[in-house]
Design an enzyme around this catalytic site. Structure first.
Site, PDB file in Angstrom:
ATOM      1  N   GLU A   1     -14.470  11.548  12.770  1.00  0.00           N
ATOM      2  CA  GLU A   1     -14.262  12.410  11.517  1.00  0.00           C
ATOM      3  C   GLU A   1     -15.704  11.805  10.815  1.00  0.00           C
ATOM      4  O   GLU A   1     -16.333  10.889  11.235  1.00  0.00           O
ATOM      5  CB  GLU A   1     -13.280  11.357  10.626  1.00  0.00           C
TER       6      GLU A   1
ATOM      7  N   THR B   1     -11.421  -0.185  12.617  1.00  0.00           N
ATOM      8  CA  THR B   1     -12.099  -0.594  13.795  1.00  0.00           C
ATOM      9  C   THR B   1     -13.478  -1.459  13.286  1.00  0.00           C
ATOM     10  O   THR B   1     -14.453  -1.302  13.526  1.00  0.00           O
ATOM     11  CB  THR B   1     -12.630   0.439  14.954  1.00  0.00           C
TER      12      THR B   1
ATOM     13  N   LYS C   1     -19.960  10.738  17.381  1.00  0.00           N
ATOM     14  CA  LYS C   1     -19.737   9.994  16.104  1.00  0.00           C
ATOM     15  C   LYS C   1     -20.504   8.698  16.008  1.00  0.00           C
ATOM     16  O   LYS C   1     -21.420   8.683  14.983  1.00  0.00           O
ATOM     17  CB  LYS C   1     -18.197   9.353  16.170  1.00  0.00           C
TER      18      LYS C   1
ATOM     19  N   LYS D   1       0.838  -1.163  -0.039  1.00  0.00           N
ATOM     20  CA  LYS D   1       0.100   0.028   0.059  1.00  0.00           C
ATOM     21  C   LYS D   1       0.810   1.379  -0.080  1.00  0.00           C
ATOM     22  O   LYS D   1       0.838   2.092  -0.692  1.00  0.00           O
ATOM     23  CB  LYS D   1      -0.743  -0.004   1.305  1.00  0.00           C
TER      24      LYS D   1
ATOM     25  N   CYS E   1     -19.465   1.296   7.732  1.00  0.00           N
ATOM     26  CA  CYS E   1     -19.692   2.286   8.904  1.00  0.00           C
ATOM     27  C   CYS E   1     -21.143   1.846   9.530  1.00  0.00           C
ATOM     28  O   CYS E   1     -21.128   1.609  10.696  1.00  0.00           O
ATOM     29  CB  CYS E   1     -19.430   3.671   8.568  1.00  0.00           C
TER      30      CYS E   1
ATOM     31  N   LYS F   1     -22.888   1.937  -2.042  1.00  0.00           N
ATOM     32  CA  LYS F   1     -23.458   3.078  -2.642  1.00  0.00           C
ATOM     33  C   LYS F   1     -22.929   3.684  -3.917  1.00  0.00           C
ATOM     34  O   LYS F   1     -21.549   3.197  -4.041  1.00  0.00           O
ATOM     35  CB  LYS F   1     -23.406   4.384  -1.658  1.00  0.00           C
TER      36      LYS F   1
HETATM   37  C1  UGA Z   1     -21.383   7.262   6.667  1.00  0.00           C
HETATM   38  C2  UGA Z   1     -21.729   8.547   7.383  1.00  0.00           C
HETATM   39  O1  UGA Z   1     -22.803   9.283   6.394  1.00  0.00           O
HETATM   40  C3  UGA Z   1     -20.728   9.494   7.552  1.00  0.00           C
HETATM   41  O2  UGA Z   1     -21.055  10.732   7.850  1.00  0.00           O
HETATM   42  C4  UGA Z   1     -19.640   8.926   8.279  1.00  0.00           C
HETATM   43  O3  UGA Z   1     -18.606   9.604   8.466  1.00  0.00           O
HETATM   44  C5  UGA Z   1     -19.267   7.469   7.695  1.00  0.00           C
HETATM   45  O4  UGA Z   1     -20.319   6.613   7.761  1.00  0.00           O
HETATM   46  C6  UGA Z   1     -18.194   6.826   8.761  1.00  0.00           C
HETATM   47  O5  UGA Z   1     -18.779   6.307   9.834  1.00  0.00           O
HETATM   48  O6  UGA Z   1     -17.133   6.659   8.268  1.00  0.00           O
HETATM   49  P1  UGA Z   1     -20.864   6.528   4.317  1.00  0.00           P
HETATM   50  O7  UGA Z   1     -20.693   4.946   4.941  1.00  0.00           O
HETATM   51  O8  UGA Z   1     -19.901   6.804   3.435  1.00  0.00           O
HETATM   52  O9  UGA Z   1     -20.853   7.432   5.699  1.00  0.00           O
HETATM   53  O10 UGA Z   1     -22.305   6.109   3.485  1.00  0.00           O
HETATM   54  P2  UGA Z   1     -23.329   7.002   3.637  1.00  0.00           P
HETATM   55  O11 UGA Z   1     -23.565   8.034   2.746  1.00  0.00           O
HETATM   56  O12 UGA Z   1     -24.039   7.386   5.247  1.00  0.00           O
HETATM   57  O13 UGA Z   1     -24.484   5.750   3.298  1.00  0.00           O
HETATM   58  C7  UGA Z   1     -24.767   4.820   4.023  1.00  0.00           C
HETATM   59  C8  UGA Z   1     -25.618   3.491   3.202  1.00  0.00           C
HETATM   60  O14 UGA Z   1     -27.057   4.181   3.537  1.00  0.00           O
HETATM   61  C9  UGA Z   1     -25.451   3.436   1.916  1.00  0.00           C
HETATM   62  O15 UGA Z   1     -25.759   1.952   1.734  1.00  0.00           O
HETATM   63  C10 UGA Z   1     -26.629   4.094   1.123  1.00  0.00           C
HETATM   64  O16 UGA Z   1     -27.018   3.631  -0.102  1.00  0.00           O
HETATM   65  C11 UGA Z   1     -27.895   4.123   2.386  1.00  0.00           C
HETATM   66  N1  UGA Z   1     -28.749   5.049   2.375  1.00  0.00           N
HETATM   67  C12 UGA Z   1     -28.332   6.337   2.490  1.00  0.00           C
HETATM   68  C13 UGA Z   1     -29.913   4.847   2.110  1.00  0.00           C
HETATM   69  O17 UGA Z   1     -30.471   3.803   1.779  1.00  0.00           O
HETATM   70  N2  UGA Z   1     -31.147   5.791   1.883  1.00  0.00           N
HETATM   71  C14 UGA Z   1     -30.796   7.061   2.281  1.00  0.00           C
HETATM   72  O18 UGA Z   1     -31.730   7.986   2.240  1.00  0.00           O
HETATM   73  C15 UGA Z   1     -29.328   7.451   2.386  1.00  0.00           C
END
Ligand code: UGA
Length: 450
Positions: A155, A88, A211, A37, A267, A329
Site C-alpha cells: 500500500e 509492523t 514498497k 476500537k 513509516c 506532518k
Molecule cells: C509515506 C509515503 O509517502 C507513502 O507513500 C507510504 O505509503 C507511507 O509512508 C507508508 O509507508 O505507509 P506518510 O508517512 O504519510 O507516507 O508521510 P509523507 O507524506 O511521506 O511524509 C513523511 C515525512 O517527510 C513528513 O514528516 C514530512 O514532513 C516530511 N517531508 C516530506 C519533508 O520533510 N520534505 C518533503 O519535501 C516532503
C-alpha cells in the site's frame, strides 16, 4: 456474486482500506483484537484524525456494507479475500521490523478459514522474504481439505490523503504465485483497472521490495536536499531556490525536495532502518549503508533547530518557547517519530519553558510527553514567548503574519523550521528570523523586546 472482503487490523491502513472497499461496493468486515476500537468504529467513530474517513465509515456502517468485529471465526467462515493490514513497527530496542502482529494475524486467520478458495492478501510493509515465509505458514496452519492462498499487495497511501490514495491509487502492485490469485485481485480492483491504473503483476519479493524501495527513495530525496541545507547554512545561498531549480529537471522533479526539519512518522524512519537491517541479515552489509547516512542527516536537522534556538536565546534555561506543530506532518494527528515533538522535547530538556500548539496533535503528544505545556491556540502558545518555532506546516501557520503576533510575544524571534514563511516580510517587521538551509547570524538588535 461479489466477493466478501475482510480487513485484519483497523489502524490508519486497515480502517481506510475497509471503508474504501465498501465504497467500491463490496461487503466488508474490519477485524481487530482491540474491542474498544471495534466498538468505536461500529459507531462510526475514528480513533485518529484522517480527513474524509469518518464520513466514509459512517456512510457504510449505515449502508450496512461495512461492519467491525473481534471475532476471527466469523470472518474465516465469511470472507473470500482477507487483507492483512496490521502494523509492523520498529522492534523495541532494535532496528528491524517487529513482525509479531503480522505473524499472529496470519496464523489465527489461516486457522479460522472454513471457506474453500479463500485468498489472504498482505498489505503491511514487511522485510523481503516475509511473504514466502507466510505462504508456507498458511499452508501449515490451514485446514488441509481447503485451498487457501496468499498474495502480496503493498500500500502506498499517505496519511492526510489516505482515502483519495486508496480509491485512486497511482499504481497497483500485486505479488502472486498463482494466476488465479492475480485474477481475484483484478476483480477486487476492477474499478481502478477500468481507469487504466498501472497494474504491476510480479513475484512476492519484488512486491515487498517495491514498497520499501519507494519509501527509501522518498527519505533519500528529503535528506539529499537537507544535506545541501548544511552547505547553504555555511556558505550562504537559498535552499528553496536550489530545490526549485533542480526540480525543473523532470528527471529529478520538485516533489519531496522541501528542505526543513526533515521526515518523521510511522513509516519512513522505521522503513529505512528495517531495510538496512534486512539486507545486513542477507549478508549485504554495505548495500544499504547510505540509508544510515540519510537517517543521520535527518536527525541532525532536529539538532540544528535546537542550536539555532541557543544561538538566538543563549542559555535556554527558563526561556519561553512556543512550538507550533507537533504532528509529523499537517492533516494528521500522528506524532510517531515527529520532528516537531522531538524538537519540543529537546528544548524542554535543555531547560526551556515550552508551550506547544498543534491543531490536531496535542492529545497524542501529551500522552507521549505529558510534561510539555499544551496550549489550545496559536495565540495562547505565543503569548509572552521569547522565541516562536514553526515545526509543522499546517495552513494556519503558513498564513501567519508578523502583525498577528505583534504585542503578544515577549521578543520578536522566530525559527521557521519548514521554510514556509517569507524571511523578508518578517525581517522587515523587525523580527530576528531564522530558517533551515539559510545562513543565520544574530542581528545586533535581536535582544529588543516586542
Ligand atoms: C509515506 C509515503 O509517502 C507513502 O507513500 C507510504 O505509503 C507511507 O509512508 C507508508 O509507508 O505507509 P506518510 O508517512 O504519510 O507516507 O508521510 P509523507 O507524506 O511521506 O511524509 C513523511 C515525512 O517527510 C513528513 O514528516 C514530512 O514532513 C516530511 N517531508 C516530506 C519533508 O520533510 N520534505 C518533503 O519535501 C516532503
Amino acid at each position: 456474486m461479489t466477493l466478501n472482503i475482510s480487513v485484519i487490523g483497523t489502524g490508519y491502513l486497515g480502517a481506510t482500506h475497509a471503508a474504501c472497499m465498501a465504497e467500491l461496493g463490496f461487503d466488508v468486515i474490519g477485524v481487530d483484537v482491540d474491542p474498544e476500537k471495534i466498538d468505536a468504529l461500529s459507531r462510526g467513530e475514528l480513533p485518529f484524525h484522517e480527513p474524509g474517513l469518518p464520513e466514509l465509515i459512517r456512510k457504510h456502517v449505515d449502508s450496512g456494507r461495512l461492519r467491525f468485529t473481534t471475532d476471527m471465526a466469523e470472518v474465516g467462515a465469511w470472507g473470500d479475500v482477507h487483507f492483512i493490514a496490521v502494523g509492523t513497527p520498529q522492534q523495541q530496542g532494535g532496528t528491524g521490523a517487529d513482525l509479531t502482529f503480522v505473524d499472529a494475524a496470519t496464523t489465527s486467520l489461516a486457522r479460522a478459514i472454513t471457506k474453500d478458495g479463500a485468498l489472504i492478501v498482505g498489505k503491511s510493509t514487511v522485510p523481503v522474504g516475509t511473504a514466502a515465509r507466510l505462504y508456507d505458514l498458511v499452508q501449515a496452519e490451514k485446514n488441509p481439505d481447503l485451498t487457501v492462498s496468499l498474495a502480496w499487495n503493498p500500500e502506498f497511501l499517505r496519511e492526510g490523503f489516505a482515502v483519495e490514495d486508496t480509491l485512486r491509487p497511482d499504481r497497483l502492485v500485486v505479488g502472486t504465485r498463482k494466476p488465479e490469485d492475480e485474477a481475484t485481485l483484478r476483480e477486487v480492483y476492477a474499478e481502478a483497472l477500468e481507469r487504466e491504473t498501472p497494474w504491476i503483476s510480479t513475484d512476492f519479493e519484488t512486491a515487498e521490495l517495491v514498497k520499501v524501495a519507494a519509501n527509501a527513495f522518498l527519505a533519500t530525496k528529503i535528506s539529499f536536499i537537507n544535506a545541501f541545507s548544511e552547505v547553504t547554512e555555511t556558505v550562504g545561498g537559498d535552499i528553496t531556490t536550489l530545490a526549485d531549480a533542480i526540480g525543473f529537471d523532470t528527471r529529478i522533479g520538485r516533489k519531496f525536495l522541501n528542505a526543513g526539519v526533515g521526515f518523521g512518522g510511522g513509516c519512513l524512519p522505521k522503513d529505512i532502518r528495517a531495510l538496512q537491517t534486512r539486507v545486513s541479515e542477507l549478508g549485504l552489509d554495505h548495500t544499504m549503508r547510505f540509508l544510515d547516512e540519510m537517517d543521520q542527516i535527518n536527525l541532525r536537522r532536529r539538532e540544528r533547530v535546537v542550536s539555532l534556538a541557543e544561538q538566538i536565546l543563549g542559555d535556554l534555561n527558563g526561556k519561553k518557547v512556543a512550538v507550533l506543530g507537533i504532528t509529523f506532518k499537517p492533516l494528521s494527528d500522528d506524532v510517531r517519530d515527529s520532528p516537531g515533538l522531538d524538537v519540543a522535547a529537546r528544548l524542554f530538556n535543555s531547560g526551556a519553558d515550552v508551550a506547544v500548539y498543534d491543531p490536531e496533535g496535542n492529545a497524542n503528544a501529551a500522552k507521549r510527553f505529558p510534561r510539555l505545556g499544551y496550549a489550545d491556540s496559536l495565540t495562547s502558545a505565543a503569548t509572552d514567548a521569547d522565541l516562536v518555532v514553526l515545526t509543522t506546516e499546517w495552513n494556519e501557520f503558513k498564513q501567519l503574519t508578523p502583525q498577528a503576533l505583534e504585542g503578544l510575544v515577549a521578543r520578536r524571534q522566530f525559527i521557521d523550521a519548514r521554510n514556509v514563511l517569507s524571511a523578508r516580510e518578517w525581517e522587515q517587521a523587525g523580527w530576528t528570523f531564522a530558517q533551515l538551509g539559510r545562513h543565520f547570524s544574530q542581528p545586533q538588535s535581536s535582544a529588543a523586546s516586542a
